[in-house]
Every structure is written in C-alpha cells, then in structure tokens.
Enzyme design. Structure first.
Site, PDB file in Angstrom:
ATOM      1  N   GLU A 134       0.894  -1.314   0.122  1.00  0.00           N
ATOM      2  CA  GLU A 134      -0.028  -0.229   0.065  1.00  0.00           C
ATOM      3  C   GLU A 134       0.839   1.543  -0.335  1.00  0.00           C
ATOM      4  OE1 GLU A 134      -2.524   2.959  -0.597  1.00  0.00           O
ATOM      5  OE2 GLU A 134      -2.910   0.759  -0.048  1.00  0.00           O
ATOM      6  N   ASN A 169       5.586   1.838  -3.261  1.00  0.00           N
ATOM      7  CA  ASN A 169       5.018   2.102  -4.577  1.00  0.00           C
ATOM      8  C   ASN A 169       5.162   0.664  -5.830  1.00  0.00           C
ATOM      9  OD1 ASN A 169       4.443   3.026  -6.778  1.00  0.00           O
ATOM     10  ND2 ASN A 169       5.643   4.726  -6.548  1.00  0.00           N
ATOM     11  N   ASP A 192      -7.246   2.267  -8.289  1.00  0.00           N
ATOM     12  CA  ASP A 192      -8.147   4.013  -9.034  1.00  0.00           C
ATOM     13  C   ASP A 192      -8.171   3.226 -10.756  1.00  0.00           C
ATOM     14  OD1 ASP A 192      -8.048   6.102  -9.386  1.00  0.00           O
ATOM     15  OD2 ASP A 192      -6.489   6.826  -8.036  1.00  0.00           O
ATOM     16  N   THR A 267     -12.753  -7.023   0.522  1.00  0.00           N
ATOM     17  CA  THR A 267     -12.321  -6.266   0.263  1.00  0.00           C
ATOM     18  C   THR A 267     -13.551  -4.865   1.469  1.00  0.00           C
ATOM     19  OG1 THR A 267     -13.002  -5.693  -1.905  1.00  0.00           O
ATOM     20  CG2 THR A 267     -10.786  -6.887  -1.683  1.00  0.00           C
ATOM     21  N   GLU A 268     -13.066  -3.408   1.832  1.00  0.00           N
ATOM     22  CA  GLU A 268     -14.055  -2.499   1.888  1.00  0.00           C
ATOM     23  C   GLU A 268     -14.627  -1.789   0.648  1.00  0.00           C
ATOM     24  OE1 GLU A 268     -11.263  -3.571   5.141  1.00  0.00           O
ATOM     25  OE2 GLU A 268     -10.690  -3.319   3.353  1.00  0.00           O
ATOM     26  N   GLU A 269     -13.880  -1.629  -0.280  1.00  0.00           N
ATOM     27  CA  GLU A 269     -14.643  -1.408  -1.534  1.00  0.00           C
ATOM     28  C   GLU A 269     -15.402  -2.138  -2.117  1.00  0.00           C
ATOM     29  OE1 GLU A 269     -14.149   1.371  -3.699  1.00  0.00           O
ATOM     30  OE2 GLU A 269     -12.793   2.008  -2.046  1.00  0.00           O
TER      31      GLU A 269
END
Length: 293
Positions: A134, A169, A192, A267-269
């Site tokens: 992350e 990253n 994203d 997952t939260e999303e």
C-alpha cells in the site's frame, strides 16, 4: 484561525491515538477515522520510501517474526574482517544480512487498502505468507495496527501470523522485493480507474507493468483482478490478453476458485459497491510457461 485550530486539534488526536495503538499491550482493533487519507496517491510522486536494492537484501523478519529461522552457530566463529576507518562523511553502507524465514512470501495484494482481503485470506491460506502493498502512509499504519491487534486477540490459535503489510510503490519497485517466479497469487482489487485519458499511464495494469507481473509470478500462478468500473475491466482484460506470458482463466475455473468469492465480498471497496448495488467485474489470468529457447 479557528478552522486552523480545529484541524490542528484533529491531527493531534489522530497522532495520539496512533501512538497509543503502538503500545505492546494493546489488542483493540484500530478505528478507521483516525487513519483517514486521500483515496488515492500519485504513483509518480517522489514518496519517502525505503526499498531493498535486491530481493535477497529484503529483511522480512519484522513482518513475519514467527517464521524466523534460528541459524546454527559454530563453536569458533571466524574473526571479523578489519573495519576501515571512516569519517562522518563516509557512512557504513554495508548491507546487513537479512534474518532468514522458514518460507517466503508467495501471495501479494497490490494496493491492499485497509486490509480486508488480507485478513480474510490469512486463515484460509495458513501455509502461505501473504503481503499487502500500500502506498498511502496512514492506511498502511492502519493495516499494521489491525494485524497487530488480531494477532494479540488470536494468540492461542496462532492466527494472522502469516500476513503482513508494507508501504511500497509497486509501479516502481515491485522487482526490488520479489525474485523471479516467487509469487503464486497476485491480487489487484478495485484499483484507481484514472478515468482521464492522460492519466491512463498511472493505471496499475499496463503493457510495462504486466511484464513485471510476469517476472515475479511463477508459471501456473494467477493474477486476480476485480473492479466495479467496466471500462477499467475491459482495459485490464485487453492488456493481459495481449501479453504473451498470460492467458485468461475460464469462467468455470474462475467461479470454482475460493479466492474469487473472498475477493468479491471481503474488500472494503467491494462492500461499498455491494451497498450501492453496483456490479463487480472479475477476470483471472494464468502465468504461462516461458518458451524453451
């Protein structure tokens, strides 16, 4: 002035809360409101990140302390080599030898967010070391504190020892952490979408990045993708289909994979999409054997 003071007070409360959560005797699950951050980070920005120059120099022991292997000691160790005199302008950059683990990381969740998938996978894959990657600082701290609390709450059962999180990253440094053909599973969940065409280069799936996934995923390994954005789903399918090292997994095999059900719901999303009655588009891709040339 009043608004600045309120912001400062909120920031101080967040810092105090996180400091309290770092104490060894804390087993309470962290609360998200103290770890809030922007939904996305620019992967091309110069973030303050620490990464190994080579996977062999990555020390995983702080993330997976229960898997550290005690190295045998000899009765008469050889004397250390002479240390050259150094000045303050010449720091000792000799890399420390990483502590060995009994196994290596084999599952990675790229852009793990608040760790919902990691936590769900940990007890279902007890033999695998699972790593969340992350880029956002506060979110990484939340997952760290979440794992710490779950380990403390489940100490007798020994659960969640096989899961860790790292701020990284992956668009820049994925091969710095993983050797060739090290990973068995890679998850890319609700990345994203970068809707604007000029931002498509920031998407986590691309021709260049797919070659890096092909490097770190072993033949037969699987890359899992899920998104609620149809355009992004089609983009990921198009780019993986075009890569010679991957083939798409059939829908029948996909739906039989227990990881797919977990990915859809944990997952939260994914939970947010569920609440808003949105669609979830799933595609799996298998790493092919390299040509024998």
């Amino acid at each position: 002035m009043g608004g600045d003071k309120i912001k400062k007070d909120k920031r101080q409360k967040r810092e105090d809360y996180r400091a309290a959560m770092r104490k060894d005797d804390i087993s309470e699950l962290p609360r998200k409101k103290f770890y809030r951050q922007r939904a996305h980070a620019n992967p091309f920005s110069d973030h303050q990140l620490i990464y190994p120059p080579h996977p062999d120099q990555m020390d995983w022991s702080s993330l997976y302390p229960h898997y550290i292997v005690d190295e045998p000691t000899t009765t008469s160790p050889p004397p250390p080599p002479p240390v050259p005199e150094q000045t303050p302008s010449e720091p000792d950059l000799t890399p420390l030898r990483p502590k060995p683990l009994s196994k290596e990381v084999s599952v990675a969740d790229i852009g793990c967010g608040f760790g919902g998938l990691l936590i769900a996978l940990a007890p279902t894959m007890p033999e695998a070391l699972i790593l969340g990657l992350e880029i956002r600082v506060s979110v990484t701290h939340f997952v760290e504190d979440r794992i710490k609390a779950l380990r403390a709450q489940n100490q007798a059962a020994g659960l969640y020892r096989n899961v860790g999180v790292l701020r990284a990253n992956t668009m820049k440094f994925l091969p710095n952490f993983f050797r060739k053909a090290q990973l068995e599973k890679v998850f890319i969940c609700f990345p994203d979408p970068h809707f604007k065409i000029r931002k498509h280069k920031q998407r986590i799936v691309s021709t260049t990045l797919n070659s890096e996934y092909a490097y770190v995923v072993k033949p037969g390994g699987i890359v899992y993708t899920i998104t609620d954005v149809l355009d992004l789903h089609e983009w990921m399918v198009q780019h993986f289909d075009a890569h010679p090292s991957f083939e798409r997994v059939s829908e029948e095999e996909q739906e039989a994979d227990p990881c797919v059900a977990i990915m859809r719901t944990e997952t939260e999303e994914g939970k947010k999409v569920e609440r808003h009655k949105g669609e979830k588009h799933v595609a799996l891709f298998r790493r092919l054997e390299d040509p024998a040339w």
